[in-house]
Design an enzyme around this catalytic site. Sequence first.
Site, PDB file in Angstrom:
ATOM      1  N   HIS A 288       0.823  -1.210   0.000  1.00 12.55           N
ATOM      2  CA  HIS A 288       0.000   0.000   0.000  1.00 12.55           C
ATOM      3  C   HIS A 288       0.858   1.261   0.000  1.00 12.55           C
ATOM      4  CE1 HIS A 288      -4.090  -1.376   0.187  1.00 12.55           C
ATOM      5  NE2 HIS A 288      -3.898  -2.113   1.266  1.00 12.55           N
TER       6      HIS A 288
ATOM      7  N   CYS B 196       0.297   1.821  -5.699  1.00 11.66           N
ATOM      8  CA  CYS B 196      -0.624   2.679  -6.430  1.00 11.66           C
ATOM      9  C   CYS B 196      -0.052   4.083  -6.584  1.00 11.66           C
ATOM     10  CB  CYS B 196      -1.951   2.758  -5.691  1.00 11.66           C
ATOM     11  SG  CYS B 196      -2.777   1.182  -5.599  1.00 11.66           S
TER      12      CYS B 196
ATOM     13  N   ARG C 238      -0.161   2.418 -11.483  1.00 12.19           N
ATOM     14  CA  ARG C 238       0.853   1.731 -10.694  1.00 12.19           C
ATOM     15  C   ARG C 238       2.209   2.404 -10.877  1.00 12.19           C
ATOM     16  NH1 ARG C 238      -3.005   0.490  -9.027  1.00 12.19           N
ATOM     17  NH2 ARG C 238      -4.014  -1.523  -8.687  1.00 12.19           N
TER      18      ARG C 238
END
Length: 147
Positions: free
Chosen positions: A55, A129, A138
């Site tokens: 993340h 991300c 990405r």
Amino acid sequence: VRDRAYAVLRIPRLGLVVPVAQGIDKRAVLDKGYVGQYPGTAGPGAQGNFALAGHRNTHGEPFRYINRLRAGDELIVDMRGRRYTYVVGKTLGETTERDTGVIAPVPRSVVKPGYGYGEPGAYITLTTCTPEYSSKYRLVVWGTLRS
């Protein structure tokens, strides 16, 4: 619940130490603050591509600052008493989430084919991300195993 981590990723430039677990399931892995290994990709130290997702924001945001990594930075993977040191080589600032080439055994973007590698080797791939607080694209960082 037994700890899912089987390795630890250290990124000295970012002061990051994060456990690595199998799979990239959001609920089971990423949302628990782990970095997840893409299924079917090579293990640490092996030929092929050791490909990881993490993340950028929330859930410990382990990969929040991987955009700051530069060529030559170390990515250290500790697993069962062994240490594998990869060296950052290339980055791809933005690609689509469907760009499967970035985690291929020889990583090369299929969306932006100028980015990536052309020969077999022992690679590491970090994906997260981008832009921040969005999952639209990405961001990819690649490294090669230091022998």
